[in-house]
Write a protein that holds these residues in place. Structure first.
Motif, mmCIF file in Angstrom:
data_model
loop_
_atom_site.group_PDB
_atom_site.id
_atom_site.type_symbol
_atom_site.label_atom_id
_atom_site.label_comp_id
_atom_site.label_asym_id
_atom_site.label_seq_id
_atom_site.Cartn_x
_atom_site.Cartn_y
_atom_site.Cartn_z
ATOM 1 N N MET A 135 -54.537 5.339 -12.789
ATOM 2 C CA MET A 135 -53.135 5.235 -12.376
ATOM 3 C C MET A 135 -52.900 6.341 -11.361
ATOM 4 O O MET A 135 -52.764 7.515 -11.719
ATOM 5 C CB MET A 135 -52.231 5.358 -13.597
ATOM 6 C CG MET A 135 -52.534 4.335 -14.697
ATOM 7 S SD MET A 135 -52.292 2.621 -14.168
ATOM 8 C CE MET A 135 -50.497 2.581 -14.023
ATOM 9 N N GLU A 136 -52.840 5.960 -10.078
ATOM 10 C CA GLU A 136 -52.870 7.009 -9.047
ATOM 11 C C GLU A 136 -52.111 6.664 -7.770
ATOM 12 O O GLU A 136 -52.270 7.370 -6.767
ATOM 13 C CB GLU A 136 -54.325 7.346 -8.711
ATOM 14 C CG GLU A 136 -55.203 6.146 -8.388
ATOM 15 C CD GLU A 136 -56.683 6.515 -8.251
ATOM 16 O OE1 GLU A 136 -56.994 7.686 -7.961
ATOM 17 O OE2 GLU A 136 -57.527 5.624 -8.431
ATOM 18 N N MET A 141 -47.455 3.386 -10.503
ATOM 19 C CA MET A 141 -46.455 4.012 -11.381
ATOM 20 C C MET A 141 -45.321 3.031 -11.700
ATOM 21 O O MET A 141 -44.884 2.904 -12.848
ATOM 22 C CB MET A 141 -45.851 5.251 -10.718
ATOM 23 C CG MET A 141 -46.837 6.334 -10.330
ATOM 24 S SD MET A 141 -47.865 6.960 -11.668
ATOM 25 C CE MET A 141 -49.435 6.184 -11.295
ATOM 26 N N ALA A 144 -46.485 0.342 -14.226
ATOM 27 C CA ALA A 144 -47.272 0.835 -15.367
ATOM 28 C C ALA A 144 -47.073 -0.018 -16.609
ATOM 29 O O ALA A 144 -48.029 -0.297 -17.347
ATOM 30 C CB ALA A 144 -46.897 2.289 -15.660
ATOM 31 N N MET A 159 -54.936 9.297 -15.416
ATOM 32 C CA MET A 159 -54.060 9.701 -14.323
ATOM 33 C C MET A 159 -54.883 10.253 -13.164
ATOM 34 O O MET A 159 -55.743 11.114 -13.347
ATOM 35 C CB MET A 159 -53.068 10.778 -14.790
ATOM 36 C CG MET A 159 -52.110 10.327 -15.883
ATOM 37 S SD MET A 159 -51.159 8.830 -15.487
ATOM 38 C CE MET A 159 -50.371 9.276 -13.935
ATOM 39 N N THR A 161 -53.928 12.232 -10.392
ATOM 40 C CA THR A 161 -52.808 12.970 -9.813
ATOM 41 C C THR A 161 -53.085 13.483 -8.402
ATOM 42 O O THR A 161 -52.140 13.722 -7.644
ATOM 43 C CB THR A 161 -52.427 14.142 -10.737
ATOM 44 O OG1 THR A 161 -53.612 14.832 -11.169
ATOM 45 C CG2 THR A 161 -51.702 13.640 -11.973
ATOM 46 N N LEU A 164 -52.156 10.650 -6.178
ATOM 47 C CA LEU A 164 -50.722 10.429 -6.333
ATOM 48 C C LEU A 164 -49.915 11.453 -5.538
ATOM 49 O O LEU A 164 -48.969 11.094 -4.816
ATOM 50 C CB LEU A 164 -50.342 10.490 -7.810
ATOM 51 C CG LEU A 164 -48.869 10.240 -8.140
ATOM 52 C CD1 LEU A 164 -48.447 8.844 -7.709
ATOM 53 C CD2 LEU A 164 -48.627 10.441 -9.634
ATOM 54 N N VAL A 179 -44.585 15.333 -10.041
ATOM 55 C CA VAL A 179 -45.190 14.137 -10.635
ATOM 56 C C VAL A 179 -44.729 13.893 -12.072
ATOM 57 O O VAL A 179 -45.266 13.019 -12.753
ATOM 58 C CB VAL A 179 -46.745 14.207 -10.605
ATOM 59 C CG1 VAL A 179 -47.246 14.173 -9.171
ATOM 60 C CG2 VAL A 179 -47.258 15.441 -11.332
ATOM 61 N N SER A 182 -43.740 10.270 -12.698
ATOM 62 C CA SER A 182 -44.907 9.389 -12.736
ATOM 63 C C SER A 182 -45.678 9.534 -14.043
ATOM 64 O O SER A 182 -46.073 8.540 -14.671
ATOM 65 C CB SER A 182 -45.830 9.698 -11.560
ATOM 66 O OG SER A 182 -45.159 9.515 -10.332
ATOM 67 N N LEU A 185 -43.683 7.834 -16.855
ATOM 68 C CA LEU A 185 -43.733 6.375 -16.829
ATOM 69 C C LEU A 185 -45.040 5.854 -17.422
ATOM 70 O O LEU A 185 -45.048 4.892 -18.194
ATOM 71 C CB LEU A 185 -43.580 5.867 -15.390
ATOM 72 C CG LEU A 185 -42.179 5.957 -14.778
ATOM 73 C CD1 LEU A 185 -42.231 5.647 -13.291
ATOM 74 C CD2 LEU A 185 -41.224 4.999 -15.483
ATOM 75 N N CYS A 186 -46.152 6.501 -17.062
ATOM 76 C CA CYS A 186 -47.453 6.052 -17.571
ATOM 77 C C CYS A 186 -47.612 6.375 -19.049
ATOM 78 O O CYS A 186 -48.187 5.571 -19.801
ATOM 79 C CB CYS A 186 -48.577 6.686 -16.755
ATOM 80 S SG CYS A 186 -48.687 6.027 -15.069
#
Length: 299
Positions: A135-136, A141, A144, A159, A161, A164, A179, A182, A185-186
């Protein structure tokens, strides 16, 4: 941990305190990984591999996975994206190698996850090979929730990051405020679907204090562990994301007191002056189970 404490725990979980990225094009690194104190290893075919070494790295990583020797460590292959020249072949080879999971980069939709799931079925991936998602990206995001629920084969978010922060035009800061949204959310999406979720890497290898603080913040956010880019970061991640002796002692005490109260028909339990409810017991059982799994991994 005593046998008594094990009897109090929930079914065992898989520790993911530290998951180390290893460059797939480096045979010495792949061999060294067999002796490192990492809970998991991401054998990387994507960012860590130069374009002209992609095919050779794929062959090297898949051969290493088939050969084994990594003990109880979780072994994950990060493939190149399906939109790249190597993605489909990476997935096919990974299915034949049979790692614990295939990690998909830059996931932005549930459609992609289901597409890979279908490919894994076509390529006869073993049942134990799961899907993990990087997730990046900003779109990742925002999607998700749908990604987390895309497949029963999906078990973990990772993640990313660094990518991101780049895409957000943001900055790496000590508190990671750019972040936080973000990450939240994840975390929400992962927990809603029963997935594990790993924090992103800490880039400054010479800042041990900063890395320890980042691990502690990740624990407080709710992550299961941290992705690592160098073996010298392993000890801090392993220590931070493992229950402390004091936490374990209190967890066992809570579980025992609650079970004793249930047998006596009591609806209220007080331990060390604090009211104990079922939610506290569930968390205590999780900690005991995690400690048992860590001990088993160490053996």
């Amino acid at each position: 941990m005593s046998d008594h404490s094990r009897n109090l725990a929930e079914p065992s979980v898989r520790p993911r305190r530290s998951v180390l990225y290893m460059p797939g094009s480096n045979p010495r690194a792949l061999e060294k990984a067999k002796s490192l104190a990492a809970d998991g290893l991401i054998l990387d075919l994507e960012d860590a591999v130069a374009i002209d070494a992609k095919v050779a790295a794929r062959d090297l990583v898949c051969a290493a996975v088939k050969e084994g020797g990594y003990g109880a460590r979780e072994v994950i292959i990060r493939v190149n994206g399906l939109d790249s020249p190597w993605g489909e072949a990476d997935i096919k080879a990974a299915c034949a190698a049979g790692p614990d999971a295939i990690l998909l980069p830059k996931v932005e939709s549930a459609v992609l996850v289901r597409q890979v799931e279908q490919m894994m079925q076509e390529f006869d991936a073993p049942a134990h090979t799961k899907i993990w998602c990087m997730m990046e990206t900003p779109r990742g995001m925002l999607r998700a929730e749908e990604i987390a629920g895309a497949s029963d084969r999906l078990t973990c978010f990772v993640m990313g990051t660094s990518d991101l922060v780049k895409d957000l035009h943001a900055h790496h800061t000590l508190m990671r405020l750019p972040v936080v949204t973000s990450l939240g959310l994840c975390l929400l999406a992962a927990r809603a679907e029963g997935l594990d979720i790993l924090d992103g890497v800490y880039l400054d290898l010479d800042d041990a204090e900063g890395h320890r603080a980042s691990c502690q913040q990740g624990l407080e956010f709710g992550f299961d562990g941290k992705t690592i880019i160098h073996p010298k970061q392993l000890a801090d991640a392993n220590e931070t994301f493992a229950p402390s002796a004091a936490e374990l002692e209190y967890a066992v005490k809570i579980i025992a007191a609650y079970q004793a109260a249930e047998k006596q028909g009591k609806g209220v339990v007080v331990v060390d002056g604090k009211l104990i409810e079922n939610l506290h017991v569930e968390n205590a059982k999780r900690l005991v189970s995690l400690a048992d799994a860590i001990a088993a991994l160490a053996e």
